[in-house]
Scaffold this active site. Structure first.
Site, PDB file in Angstrom:
ATOM      1  N   HIS A 483      21.209   8.985   2.377  1.00 43.14           N
ATOM      2  CA  HIS A 483      22.122   6.898   1.722  1.00 43.14           C
ATOM      3  C   HIS A 483      22.329   6.779   3.010  1.00 43.14           C
ATOM      4  O   HIS A 483      22.937   5.679   2.821  1.00 43.14           O
ATOM      5  CB  HIS A 483      23.339   7.897   1.382  1.00 43.14           C
ATOM      6  CG  HIS A 483      23.976   6.776   0.527  1.00 43.14           C
ATOM      7  ND1 HIS A 483      25.417   6.582   1.213  1.00 43.14           N
ATOM      8  CD2 HIS A 483      24.050   5.604  -0.355  1.00 43.14           C
ATOM      9  CE1 HIS A 483      25.859   5.392   0.893  1.00 43.14           C
ATOM     10  NE2 HIS A 483      25.103   5.205  -0.807  1.00 43.14           N
ATOM     11  N   ARG A 612      38.182   0.948  -3.173  1.00 42.11           N
ATOM     12  CA  ARG A 612      37.677   0.314  -3.862  1.00 42.11           C
ATOM     13  C   ARG A 612      38.170   0.355  -5.020  1.00 42.11           C
ATOM     14  O   ARG A 612      38.614  -0.013  -6.151  1.00 42.11           O
ATOM     15  CB  ARG A 612      36.874  -0.753  -3.430  1.00 42.11           C
ATOM     16  CG  ARG A 612      36.435  -1.522  -5.113  1.00 42.11           C
ATOM     17  CD  ARG A 612      34.781  -2.277  -4.415  1.00 42.11           C
ATOM     18  NE  ARG A 612      33.419  -1.036  -3.762  1.00 42.11           N
ATOM     19  CZ  ARG A 612      33.337  -0.501  -5.318  1.00 42.11           C
ATOM     20  NH1 ARG A 612      32.486  -0.626  -6.188  1.00 42.11           N
ATOM     21  NH2 ARG A 612      31.767   0.847  -4.623  1.00 42.11           N
TER      22      ARG A 612
END
Length: 734
Positions: A483, A612
């Site tokens: 990732h 978030r």
């Protein structure tokens, strides 16, 4: 040659611009094999109920997205866009997270979540909460956004709302474009119940034989290769384009069901939609081609078991009972939706050319370091003068990171390019550049993560295209997803070799780089270059790197590195020195890191978190977390960057890792310690996000998210963090 001490030193002219060599990061294991972590024993001084449920926290996040659609201060089409985003988010949540919980429940696994709930208990709470959100979502559209769209000339009508002239023209369209691709499927002893593909829109139709009065059931799939919203010619006077009218295609089909079932009476019809388990479970074998294994699993994905049945609130009980029986769906997995299903269709409405109903156009600026009149400046010449921090979308991706790769591909002095690819765009200039570099005879390595969820097919296509061009393609590591966002360029400069690197928080995707807020560092620092080279050797070969100097690398290294630095901040505070922690990320779930933050709060260290999405940490709780404050910022751009600031150590880290188990244990992630010459920019970014007058949501000790600032709590104007970021970049460019 030792990768650190024997590297050529930086040119003398850089010595005044660079700090002293960065001290080594404590040794850590390389991502050469999947980790086998053992849960740490829970600290005895921390209460058992200190974590929030991650799934319910995610639903809270999607509720904040929905709140943006409810916000009448937003431009009207932006509100419609947030309704579409909410719907898409919820689909993926059920396909992956709810599917995983159902699988664990059905297999009898009673492993409890961090907050002590069994899978079944979590599913019950998710069902209740998501049903309430779905109803709220539908009402926002029906009662607010749709009427306001109609007032502004954007109408979504139903068949009964149309004039006869409009109906006649749409009937022609139906017979020419829709009717040929429809296939009504009967259900009776000779016709088994058909397979219902995931996320497809369907009509459940009941017909009656006028002679025998026997009722039969049939399913009609709404084809996905015709527009969901069919344009309708307006019958109102006005200038061209003043009014745009749509008809949902399911309404058009429903109005013509008699043509599909000639000689029968259509007694009722209802829309429904099935969500299926789409979480891949690739059994990786060291002796099997990963690409072939993934392709096989992708073929199985469409046949995953149902995890949700969406129906309209008008559906009759006997039709619902038939669907439950034939689809083998539990009644608790039914979501009743007022009005139309699948409001992702609102992306079509958002695409209408009505700029006055949208946010003002945004054009990223070229970073000042790369701006030089009409002729693009050499990225390599710029980086030899010092590191550059880019902040997307405010800094253009195409004239910074993309240009870095494109110039490397075209530069005859570049010998090699190494690149990770997790997600990229359908028409990828990054892939094109790598292909060009390979065709020019450069050594090119691309680590393409085939298991990037919902981008698997695209990445398989990229991998094969790159291989055909002569790129050395690596598919990732057994048991891990790669990732990290890293690029390495090796360039011959006279008699020496110099490495240039990019380490970022976002994907190498020029399209999302205009929508996602992300950070990246471009550097020719030889120590960073040595670290990134060692990382690629671990990713592509059998190297087991045991030491990085400027990076934290997961698995193993990121959690340990963050926890150690949190403990160091505690030590700074107890010694009377300056201490503080500021984190910005997408999600925080990992219990070990959360517990370290709780201990920091108990010791008196101030902790500020901007998250978030998911937050499993409870802030503001006396005796546990009264020194921790959590806020969430959502807006025009998706806040995607990760920043970890340790005030006592005066260290800033950016990278790809969120504080989640999957990032820390099951992925290759990279955090980079940022050159102190660049940290003022990061400090300004965090300070803006944490300003008391910045518009956000604040998480309270009661686990409730509340809008902030509260009305009448500030005397001046409320700040918008993203607007402020745009202003800062404009000032810097001037």
């Amino acid at each position: 040659m030792d990768p650190v001490t024997d590297l050529p030193s930086a040119p003398a002219r850089l010595s005044a611009r660079r700090p002293a060599p960065r001290p080594a990061v404590p040794p850590q294991s390389a991502p050469a094999a999947p980790p086998a972590p053992t849960p740490a024993e829970a600290p005895t001084d921390l209460p058992d109920d200190r974590y929030l449920n991650r799934e319910l926290s995610w639903l809270d996040f999607n509720a904040r997205v929905l709140a943006l659609a409810e916000d009448t201060s937003q431009p009207l089409l932006e509100r419609a866009k947030f309704l579409a985003i909410f719907a898409s988010n919820l689909d993926e949540f059920f396909m992956v997270r709810v599917a995983g919980l159902k699988r664990r429940d059905e297999t009898g696994l009673t492993v409890r979540s961090a907050d002590g709930l069994t899978p079944r208990e979590q599913l019950a709470r998710i069902s209740e909460r998501s049903q309430a959100l779905a109803e709220r979502h539908a009402r926002v559209f029906q009662d607010s956004v749709q009427p306001e769209l109609a007032e502004r000339g954007l109408r979504i009508l139903h068949w009964d709302d149309l004039t006869q002239g409009q109906r006649d023209k749409l009937s022609e369209y139906f017979f020419e474009q829709v009717f040929p691709v429809l296939t009504p499927l009967a259900v009776d002893p000779a016709h088994p119940f058909p397979y219902i593909s995931g996320l497809s829109l369907n009509l459940a139709v009941t017909v009656r034989d006028p002679h025998s009065h026997t009722e039969r059931f049939a399913r009609v799939k709404v084809p996905n290769n015709v527009p969901r919203l069919v344009p309708v010619e307006s019958d109102r006077d006005g200038p061209p384009g003043a009014e745009v009218v749509f008809l949902p295609v399911e309404d058009l089909i429903a109005a013509h069901l008699g043509e599909l079932f000639t000689g029968m009476e259509v007694t009722e019809h209802h829309a429904f939609r099935v969500t299926r388990n789409a979480d891949l479970d690739v059994e990786e074998d060291r002796d099997e081609d990963l690409l072939q294994a993934l392709e096989r699993e992708l073929a199985r994905r469409r046949f995953g078991p149902p995890v949700r049945l969406e129906i309209t609130d008008s559906m009759s009980e006997h039709v619902l009972e038939l669907l439950l029986r034939e689809l083998d769906v539990d009644p608790h997995d039914v979501m009743v939706v007022p009005g139309m299903l699948d409001l992702t269709m609102l992306w079509r409405v958002y695409g209408v050319d009505r700029p006055e109903l949208k946010d003002p156009p945004f054009v990223p600026d070229t970073h000042p370091a790369f701006a030089e009149g009409e002729t693009p400046r050499s990225v390599f010449a710029t980086l030899r003068q010092g590191d550059v921090l880019v902040h997307h979308p405010y800094d253009s991706f195409s004239t910074s990171v993309q240009r870095f790769i494109e110039q490397a591909a075209a530069d005859p002095q570049v010998l090699a390019i190494k690149q990770t690819l997790y997600r990229t765009s359908g028409d990828s200039p990054i892939v094109d550049a790598l292909v060009s570099a390979a065709e020019a005879g450069k050594q090119v390595v691309a680590l393409v993560e085939l298991k990037a969820r919902f981008d698997e097919k695209a990445n398989i296509r990229w991998a094969r295209e790159l291989e055909k061009a002569g790129v050395h393609v690596v598919y990732g590591l057994i048991g891990l997803k790669t990732h990290c966002k890293t690029s390495l360029v090796v360039r011959q400069e006279g008699s020496r070799i110099r490495r240039y690197c990019h380490v970022g928080t976002g994907n190498y995707n020029p399209k999302t780089a205009r929508l996602y807020e992300d950070l990246g560092v471009l550097t020719s620092d030889p120590v960073v270059g040595a670290d990134v080279a060692d990382l690629f050797n671990s990713l592509t070969g059998y190297a087991r790197q045991s030491r990085y100097r400027t990076l934290l690398v997961a698995p193993y290294g990121v959690r340990r590195g963050l926890v150690q630095r949190i403990e160091d901040e505690i030590a700074h505070h107890r010694a009377g020195r300056r201490a503080g922690i500021r984190f910005k990320m997408n999600s925080i779930v990992d219990e070990q890191v959360i517990d370290a933050l709780y201990r920091a709060s108990q010791a008196g260290v101030p902790v500020e978190i901007v998250v978030r999405g998911i937050c499993a940490l409870t802030p503001g709780r006396p005796g546990l977390s009264e020194n921790i404050h959590v806020r969430s910022i959502l807006g025009r751009f998706l806040e995607h960057s990760r920043i970890y600031h340790f005030e006592g150590a005066d260290e800033y880290w950016i990278g790809s890792a969120d504080i989640m188990h999957r990032n820390l244990d099951r992925r290759v992630e990279v955090l980079l310690r940022v050159n102190p010459a660049l940290t003022d920019q990061l400090d300004a970014l965090l300070s803006s996000a944490l300003d008391p007058t910045t518009r956000c949501w604040v998480l309270g000790p009661d686990s409730v998210w509340s809008p902030s600032p509260a009305p009448d709590s500030v005397t001046g104007p409320v700040r918008d963090h993203q607007t402020e970021s745009t202003r800062r970049r404009t000032v810097a460019a001037e």
